[in-house]
Design a protein around this motif. Structure first.
Motif, PDB file in Angstrom:
ATOM      1  N   LEU A 193     -72.845 -38.133  -7.821  1.00  0.00           N
ATOM      2  CA  LEU A 193     -72.276 -37.017  -7.076  1.00  0.00           C
ATOM      3  C   LEU A 193     -73.373 -36.166  -6.454  1.00  0.00           C
ATOM      4  O   LEU A 193     -73.290 -35.794  -5.269  1.00  0.00           O
ATOM      5  N   ALA A 194     -74.403 -35.841  -7.229  1.00  0.00           N
ATOM      6  CA  ALA A 194     -75.488 -35.003  -6.700  1.00  0.00           C
ATOM      7  C   ALA A 194     -76.167 -35.674  -5.518  1.00  0.00           C
ATOM      8  O   ALA A 194     -76.477 -35.021  -4.510  1.00  0.00           O
ATOM      9  N   SER A 195     -76.406 -36.979  -5.620  1.00  0.00           N
ATOM     10  CA  SER A 195     -77.057 -37.701  -4.529  1.00  0.00           C
ATOM     11  C   SER A 195     -76.171 -37.737  -3.290  1.00  0.00           C
ATOM     12  O   SER A 195     -76.656 -37.603  -2.156  1.00  0.00           O
ATOM     13  N   GLN A 196     -74.863 -37.910  -3.490  1.00  0.00           N
ATOM     14  CA  GLN A 196     -73.948 -37.911  -2.347  1.00  0.00           C
ATOM     15  C   GLN A 196     -73.974 -36.565  -1.626  1.00  0.00           C
ATOM     16  O   GLN A 196     -74.046 -36.505  -0.391  1.00  0.00           O
ATOM     17  N   LEU A 197     -73.915 -35.482  -2.381  1.00  0.00           N
ATOM     18  CA  LEU A 197     -73.913 -34.149  -1.766  1.00  0.00           C
ATOM     19  C   LEU A 197     -75.218 -33.895  -1.021  1.00  0.00           C
ATOM     20  O   LEU A 197     -75.212 -33.380   0.110  1.00  0.00           O
ATOM     21  N   ARG A 198     -76.317 -34.274  -1.613  1.00  0.00           N
ATOM     22  CA  ARG A 198     -77.610 -34.062  -0.955  1.00  0.00           C
ATOM     23  C   ARG A 198     -77.769 -34.945   0.273  1.00  0.00           C
ATOM     24  O   ARG A 198     -78.496 -34.592   1.214  1.00  0.00           O
ATOM     25  N   ALA A 199     -77.102 -36.080   0.291  1.00  0.00           N
ATOM     26  CA  ALA A 199     -77.179 -36.982   1.438  1.00  0.00           C
ATOM     27  C   ALA A 199     -76.321 -36.512   2.599  1.00  0.00           C
ATOM     28  O   ALA A 199     -76.463 -37.008   3.717  1.00  0.00           O
ATOM     29  N   GLY A 200     -75.427 -35.555   2.362  1.00  0.00           N
ATOM     30  CA  GLY A 200     -74.610 -35.024   3.443  1.00  0.00           C
ATOM     31  C   GLY A 200     -73.124 -35.206   3.271  1.00  0.00           C
ATOM     32  O   GLY A 200     -72.344 -34.767   4.121  1.00  0.00           O
ATOM     33  N   VAL A 201     -72.692 -35.851   2.191  1.00  0.00           N
ATOM     34  CA  VAL A 201     -71.260 -36.020   1.934  1.00  0.00           C
ATOM     35  C   VAL A 201     -70.651 -34.659   1.609  1.00  0.00           C
ATOM     36  O   VAL A 201     -71.169 -33.914   0.775  1.00  0.00           O
ATOM     37  N   ARG A 202     -69.525 -34.335   2.271  1.00  0.00           N
ATOM     38  CA  ARG A 202     -68.894 -33.035   2.051  1.00  0.00           C
ATOM     39  C   ARG A 202     -67.412 -33.150   1.692  1.00  0.00           C
ATOM     40  O   ARG A 202     -66.763 -32.139   1.431  1.00  0.00           O
ATOM     41  N   PHE A 203     -66.872 -34.354   1.711  1.00  0.00           N
ATOM     42  CA  PHE A 203     -65.490 -34.570   1.268  1.00  0.00           C
ATOM     43  C   PHE A 203     -65.534 -35.486   0.055  1.00  0.00           C
ATOM     44  O   PHE A 203     -66.099 -36.588   0.100  1.00  0.00           O
ATOM     45  N   LEU A 204     -64.930 -35.026  -1.042  1.00  0.00           N
ATOM     46  CA  LEU A 204     -64.902 -35.783  -2.290  1.00  0.00           C
ATOM     47  C   LEU A 204     -63.465 -36.180  -2.606  1.00  0.00           C
ATOM     48  O   LEU A 204     -62.543 -35.385  -2.441  1.00  0.00           O
ATOM     49  N   ASP A 205     -63.300 -37.386  -3.099  1.00  0.00           N
ATOM     50  CA  ASP A 205     -61.996 -37.922  -3.492  1.00  0.00           C
ATOM     51  C   ASP A 205     -62.035 -38.122  -5.002  1.00  0.00           C
ATOM     52  O   ASP A 205     -62.693 -39.046  -5.492  1.00  0.00           O
ATOM     53  N   VAL A 206     -61.366 -37.242  -5.740  1.00  0.00           N
ATOM     54  CA  VAL A 206     -61.509 -37.195  -7.200  1.00  0.00           C
ATOM     55  C   VAL A 206     -60.166 -37.491  -7.854  1.00  0.00           C
ATOM     56  O   VAL A 206     -59.143 -36.870  -7.527  1.00  0.00           O
TER      57      VAL A 206
END
Length: 267
Positions: free
Chosen positions: A23-36
């Motif tokens: 999750l941390a890597s996704q957010l830092r890479a620019g992902v802003r929509f999460l499907d939880v």
């Protein structure tokens, strides 16, 4: 906006795994929509993809978002939240308890209305895919293309056409509605990574062909997105920043550089 389908699905074999980055890597890479997706048992909310437990609970997700937004308070995170592998249809109370325990109430965007970016900075926007009082926006209020059933790899063209048509409709669609396009899919004879290998290159080429156009595509939700794909989507955000909000360009450029550094570190 870049997004990931089944954001936390890192374990369980080829039919359960949808991502490789934390999750941390996704957010830092620019992902802003999460499907939880959460399984609800006696007030506990564990993260699942179907039967596969993902070695995390909802508190881990909230904590990751809190940490990210504290470090980057001008950012916003959208989160689709739904119940999975349980059928209580009553997760609202547990969700609220987890928010109070692992985050804080004012972290949320408390409205069904689509916020302006200035209003949403530093906020988690829950896209509520479950019953109960409002915690944020309703997931069903979005214009969604999620044709996830891909029985075999012979059906990849049908899947691509669904993605293509929805992306093509987004620029002229209702500007008061968020468009959400899932590029992900799976089936008995087509696991998520195989579908991503077939769809993601077509998606990249599609966006590349639109690179000189200032168009709105909404949220593009993917399995196994590569950093160049995320960069391509962020590039469209940068064009919009230049057009409508020049003071934000420096920050947007910083985020893009952060993503590029992440890609270089993971190659």
């Amino acid at each position: 906006m870049p997004g990931t389908h089944n954001t936390m699905s890192l374990y369980g074999g080829v039919y359960a795994e949808c991502q490789t980055w934390s999750l941390a890597s996704q957010l830092r890479a620019g992902v802003r929509f999460l499907d939880v997706r959460v399984r609800h048992i006696n007030g506990n909310l564990t993260i699942h993809h179907g039967v596969s437990y993902q070695r995390a609970h909802f508190g881990h997700v909230l904590g990751g978002v809190v940490d990210f937004l504290r470090e980057y308070p001008s950012e916003t995170v959208l989160m689709r939240l739904k119940e999975e592998f349980s059928e209580t249809n009553n997760i609202y109370g547990a969700v609220v308890d987890f928010i109070h325990q692992y985050a804080y109430w004012d972290l949320l965007w408390h409205s069904r209305l689509v916020p302006a970016m200035g209003e949403a900075r530093g906020k988690l926007i829950i896209l509520q895919d479950f019953t109960g009082p409002d915690l944020g926006m309703r997931y069903g209020s979005l214009d969604i293309a999620d044709d996830w059933k891909v029985p075999t790899l012979l059906n990849l063209e049908e899947k691509w056409q669904s993605v293509y048509k929805h992306l093509d409709a987004a620029p002229s669609g209702n500007m008061g509605q968020i468009f959400l396009t899932y590029a992900s899919g799976a089936g008995v004879f087509a696991h998520p990574r195989a579908v991503a290998k077939g769809i993601n290159p077509q998606l990249y080429k599609y966006l590349q062909a639109k690179a000189n156009q200032n168009q709105r595509f909404g949220i593009i939700c993917m399995d196994f997105p590569a950093a160049p794909m995320i960069q391509m989507i962020i590039d469209f955000q940068l064009k919009e920043v230049v057009k409508t909000n020049k003071p934000d360009l420096e920050h947007a450029t910083f985020l893009l550089r952060q993503m590029i550094k992440h890609f270089a570190a993971t190659k």
